[in-house]
Structure formats: C-alpha cells, structure tokens
Design an enzyme around this catalytic site. Structure first.
Site, mmCIF file in Angstrom:
data_model
loop_
_atom_site.group_PDB
_atom_site.id
_atom_site.type_symbol
_atom_site.label_atom_id
_atom_site.label_comp_id
_atom_site.label_asym_id
_atom_site.label_seq_id
_atom_site.Cartn_x
_atom_site.Cartn_y
_atom_site.Cartn_z
ATOM 1 C CB ALA A 105 -0.768 -2.889 13.370
ATOM 2 C CE1 TYR A 106 -3.764 -2.573 4.923
ATOM 3 C CE2 TYR A 106 -2.864 -0.338 4.869
ATOM 4 C CZ TYR A 106 -3.420 -1.424 4.210
ATOM 5 O OH TYR A 106 -3.620 -1.367 2.847
ATOM 6 N N GLY A 107 -0.012 -0.269 8.462
ATOM 7 C CA GLY A 107 1.070 0.429 7.754
ATOM 8 C C GLY A 107 2.421 -0.195 8.048
ATOM 9 C CG ASP A 144 -1.905 1.105 1.266
ATOM 10 O OD1 ASP A 144 -1.545 2.227 0.875
ATOM 11 O OD2 ASP A 144 -3.053 0.858 1.680
#
Ligand SMILES: NC(=O)c1ccc[n+]([C@@H]2O[C@H](COP(=O)([O-])OP(=O)(O)OC[C@H]3O[C@@H](n4cnc5c(N)ncnc54)[C@H](OP(=O)(O)O)[C@@H]3O)[C@@H](O)[C@H]2O)c1
Length: 247
Positions: A161-163, A149
């Site tokens: 946390a996704y990043g 992403d």
C-alpha cells in the site's frame, strides 16, 4: 550549488515532523527563519524537536499532535481553523509522513494493513491539502511538496500500500499543480529523497544499520529550495535529493 534561502516570515506545516527527514528539515527551515508547524503523532519527539529549535534561536514553532490513521475529517477542519487563528496563512506544506509496515507480497497483504497505510499515505495528504488550500491561497507565494519514493514509483515488488500510495500521491500532486496554476499563488512539486538512514529505511533494509545510508542532513538543501521563495514559478515538477528536476 543551490543558494541559501531566506525563509524568514514563512509559515510552513511539516507532517511526520518527528521522523528522520521531517525533524532534520524542520530544524533547517527554522534555522533559515521559518516558523514551522510540527505535525506528528509522537509527543516526545515533537517536544524534543520544539526545544531544539527554540534552543538554537529559531522562531517558536507550533506543535500539532495528529494521528493520521485515527483522525476523522472534522479534525482536519479543526486543525486548519487553529492554523488560521494562529497564523492566518500557510506559505508551505510539506507532506512527509509515511507509514510502511514492511515489505510484503500483495498476495499476503492483510486488508487492515492496506487500509491503515492508505489512510496515512493517501487519504491524509488529500484531506490535509484540501483543508489547507484556503490558508495556502492567503500566502503571496505558497509551496506544496509531496515526498515520493523512487523505488515505489518504479513499481518495485513488495512495496504494498505504501508503494501504491506514493504513485497516487504523484497523481494527486500533478493534478493539484494544474488546478492551481491559474489565479492562485500555489505551486506543487514532488521530491524523492532517495535512500536516507532513518527508521523507514531500516524497515526496508533489515539488517543494514541506518548509518550505512546518507544522513537526513544530505537532503536538506533540496527541501529548503522547494519550500523557499527561490523555487517560485516552478510547479508540477519532480526532484531528486540533489535538487535536480527529473521531469
Ligand atoms: N528514508 C528513506 O530511505 C526514504 C526513501 C524514499 C522516500 N522516503 C520518504 O521520506 C519521508 C520521510 O520518511 P523518513 O525516512 O524520515 O522516515 P521516518 O523517520 O520513519 O519518518 C516517518 C514519519 O511519518 C510519521 N507517521 C507515520 N505514521 C503516521 C501517522 N499515522 N500519523 C502521523 N504521522 C505518521 C512518523 O511519525 P512517528 O515519528 O510518530 O513514528 C514519522 O515522523 C516519507 O514520506 C518516505 O516515504 C524516505
């Protein structure tokens, strides 16, 4: 313009297959002849996808019900064993599933949310890749693709946390590309689909309808290229949704 790939006789495992990009790419893979193992947690979404692939005349897919946040490591070994029993090899592995709770400052990020997201977005792709490596090595030409992403890779604020996991997936992919470049048929690349009108995009862009973003169909050619035979010889690279190699 990318050539239309012939994916017949390819066996490809797609995670997050019930989601916006996952379902669209899975249908397209099957429409080009691939047998797709549809991995996801939502039973109904996977069954609908299975039906749509079969109704369109594609090769019969396999459904793999799998919840990344709760499956123990042994379940990954069992999944690989089942795939080995059914197919004997994997020609493609698309890491596409992702968990994004919403945009939150690190200062306020609950530990449980962080741990859950790391399990789904980093531990799961690692475990799945590791257990599937013998199956990928059984292919003449295997492609592993990690979905990144761009916003997360910029270190944009509030991606939590996704990043952090998308950064880590990039590191994992590069390491794996180097570790597989000699004496294996495996190539490893990453793709950033850019903004696409899916559930995940709605979580980020609250208040903007998903129809304001490009449809998942727009990113399909780049995925088909990376997962198909035409990208043979290309490894350790990062692509955008238009199929341009960014590095
Ligand atoms: N859409 C965008 O604008 C955008 C931009 C950049 C990158 N991406 C990347 O594109 C990929 C696909 O996302 P999308 O946009 O298609 O989002 P999506 O429609 O929300 O799909 C996400 C998928 O991940 C699955 N998933 C989430 N948690 C899971 C878990 N615990 N176990 C198993 N599967 C789980 C979901 O399963 P369920 O169907 O069961 O919920 C869903 O199938 C992601 O890697 C995302 O980071 C998307």
């Amino acid at each position: 313009m990318m050539p239309t790939p012939d994916l017949s006789n390819r066996i490809i495992l797609v995670t997050g297959a019930g989601g916006g990009i996952g379902a669209t790419v899975s249908r397209a893979l099957a429409a080009h002849g691939a047998t797709v193992a549809l991995l996801g947690r939502g039973t109904r979404a996977l069954e609908r996808l299975y039906d749509s692939i079969v109704d369109a005349g594609g090769p019969e897919p396999a459904i793999c019900h799998f919840k990344f946040e709760s499956e123990p490591p042994e379940a990954y070994a069992q999944l690989a064993e089942t795939l080995a029993g059914n197919f004997g090899r994997l020609d493609g592995l698309l890491h596409n599933a992702a968990l994004l709770h919403g945009l939150t400052p690190l200062a306020n990020l609950p530990l449980q949310e962080w741990l859950r997201a790391v399990q789904v977005n980093l531990n799961a792709p690692f475990l799945l890749t590791q257990t599937c490596l013998p199956l990928l090595k059984n292919s003449d030409d295997a492609s592993v693709v990690f979905t990144l992403d761009g916003a997360a890779l910029e270190g944009r604020a509030y991606y939590g946390a996704y990043g952090a996991c998308k950064w880590a997936q990039q590191g994992l992919a590069r390491m794996l590309a180097r570790e597989t470049e000699v004496n294996t048929p495996i190539r490893v690349n990453t793709i950033d689909p850019g903004p696409v009108g899916t559930q995940l995009r709605t979580t980020i862009a609250t208040g903007t309808p998903s129809s304001d973003f490009p449809a998942p169909e727009t990113v399909v050619p780049a995925y088909l290229h990376l997962l198909g035979p035409d990208s043979r010889g290309c490894s350790g690279k990062h692509f955008n949704a238009a199929g341009d190699c960014l590095d």
